[in-house]
Write a protein that holds these residues in place. Structure first.
Motif, PDB file in Angstrom:
ATOM      1  N   GLY A 166       4.720   4.007   3.191  1.00  0.00           N
ATOM      2  CA  GLY A 166       3.934   2.868   2.737  1.00  0.00           C
ATOM      3  C   GLY A 166       4.139   1.632   3.590  1.00  0.00           C
ATOM      4  O   GLY A 166       4.968   1.601   4.515  1.00  0.00           O
ATOM      5  N   THR A 167       3.367   0.608   3.277  1.00  0.00           N
ATOM      6  CA  THR A 167       3.416  -0.649   4.029  1.00  0.00           C
ATOM      7  C   THR A 167       3.462  -1.833   3.077  1.00  0.00           C
ATOM      8  O   THR A 167       2.958  -1.772   1.955  1.00  0.00           O
ATOM      9  N   VAL A 168       4.086  -2.920   3.557  1.00  0.00           N
ATOM     10  CA  VAL A 168       4.100  -4.190   2.837  1.00  0.00           C
ATOM     11  C   VAL A 168       3.827  -5.292   3.856  1.00  0.00           C
ATOM     12  O   VAL A 168       4.606  -5.483   4.801  1.00  0.00           O
ATOM     13  N   SER A 192       0.864   0.547  -5.174  1.00  0.00           N
ATOM     14  CA  SER A 192      -0.041  -0.341  -4.433  1.00  0.00           C
ATOM     15  C   SER A 192      -0.331  -1.579  -5.275  1.00  0.00           C
ATOM     16  O   SER A 192      -0.527  -1.482  -6.488  1.00  0.00           O
ATOM     17  N   LEU A 193      -0.350  -2.745  -4.604  1.00  0.00           N
ATOM     18  CA  LEU A 193      -0.520  -4.009  -5.321  1.00  0.00           C
ATOM     19  C   LEU A 193      -0.934  -5.091  -4.341  1.00  0.00           C
ATOM     20  O   LEU A 193      -0.413  -5.145  -3.224  1.00  0.00           O
ATOM     21  N   SER A 194      -1.870  -5.939  -4.757  1.00  0.00           N
ATOM     22  CA  SER A 194      -2.296  -7.067  -3.923  1.00  0.00           C
ATOM     23  C   SER A 194      -2.136  -8.367  -4.701  1.00  0.00           C
ATOM     24  O   SER A 194      -2.489  -8.441  -5.876  1.00  0.00           O
ATOM     25  N   LYS A 200       0.834  -1.204   0.000  1.00  0.00           N
ATOM     26  CA  LYS A 200       0.000   0.000   0.000  1.00  0.00           C
ATOM     27  C   LYS A 200       0.870   1.256   0.000  1.00  0.00           C
ATOM     28  O   LYS A 200       1.703   1.440   0.890  1.00  0.00           O
ATOM     29  N   ASP A 201       0.674   2.097  -1.021  1.00  0.00           N
ATOM     30  CA  ASP A 201       1.281   3.422  -1.112  1.00  0.00           C
ATOM     31  C   ASP A 201       2.786   3.384  -0.833  1.00  0.00           C
ATOM     32  O   ASP A 201       3.314   4.187  -0.063  1.00  0.00           O
ATOM     33  N   LEU A 202       3.481   2.475  -1.485  1.00  0.00           N
ATOM     34  CA  LEU A 202       4.902   2.264  -1.222  1.00  0.00           C
ATOM     35  C   LEU A 202       5.754   3.308  -1.948  1.00  0.00           C
ATOM     36  O   LEU A 202       5.634   3.506  -3.158  1.00  0.00           O
TER      37      LEU A 202
END
Length: 254
Positions: A61-63, A24-26, A8-10
């Motif tokens: 951002g977060t991972v 952002s990617l899932s 998210k928002d890296l």
């Protein structure tokens, strides 16, 4: 159900230069995702950030990987958690045979997971089937890691390492580059063998034929200027092949 990997928002820099700018990617368990984009868009930066390369600084951002904060893990912890990166340019390790290297790596992973380490006989059984499927000879296993191998052989050995270690999340950063037609098929076969409901792939490549015929992705993402600007299926491969990245670049802010 939460995603296997949730980015998210890296934002990430190399030195003072911003490369990722809100990516952002899932990715869910069992899925194969492809990332494409023009040179300099941040594709390799993303793979290196996910693996914990210290040259890259995450600024926002977060991972989250399988419920854990990936960014708080060091490189070894990420590997033990199941992250695997197939390098564009595999490094050489003089003096260490491929078979010895793989035995230590595999047993380190098993020990971290609380599993019994393989003895010599069990290890040979484990690697034999994988070596045959990927056309890895006994001679290749006896030689020092990547020393004296052609580019295609190094990429094939990277695929072999992936098959032996059985990681949960495989990042393939242009593993097809520099390969002849036969070697591309072998590399693609390695991905097919490894596909599983308990394993996901993130594939970076410019080779449309390789992606269509060998990888057959579930999702394709277009990365421009450090952001994912379009998500879709295999139809995006056809558009890129026909028109390049012009449409996607028009809508991406500098």
């Amino acid at each position: 159900m939460s995603a296997w990997l949730e980015i998210k928002d890296l934002h990430a820099n190399v030195g003072d230069k911003p490369i990722l700018k809100g990516l952002s990617l899932s990715v869910n368990a069992g899925e194969v995702h492809v990332i494409m984009g023009p040179n300099g868009s941040g594709k390799s930066t993303l793979s290196n950030v996910l693996c914990g390369d210290p040259r890259y600084e995450v600024t926002a951002g977060t991972v989250v990987f399988k419920g854990q904060d990936l960014l708080k893990m060091n490189v070894e912890e990420r590997a033990r958690a199941g992250i695997f990166l197939a390098f564009q340019n595999p490094i050489e390790i003089p003096g260490v045979s491929m078979s010895t290297f793989m035995k230590y790596a595999l047993n380190a992973k098993r020990k971290a997971a609380g599993l019994k380490e393989y003895d010599a006989v069990s290890f040979i059984k484990h690697i034999k089937i994988r070596a045959q499927a990927l056309e890895i000879t006994d001679e290749m296993l006896k030689r020092p890691v990547n020393v004296g191998f052609s580019g295609g052989e190094k990429k094939r050995l990277e695929t072999f390492q992936m098959a032996v270690l059985e990681p949960d999340f495989c990042i393939l950063d242009e593993m097809d580059s520099g390969l002849d037609v036969d070697a591309v098929k072998v590399a693609g076969n390695g991905v097919k063998i490894m596909r599983s409901p308990e394993r996901s792939f993130l594939v970076i490549s410019h080779n449309i034929g390789f992606l269509h015929e060998q990888i057959r992705p579930d999702y394709v993402h277009i990365l421009v200027n450090g952001r994912v600007v379009e998500n879709g299926g295999a139809e995006l491969l056809d558009e890129v092949q026909k028109n390049g990245f012009a449409r996607f670049q028009k809508g991406a802010a500098a």
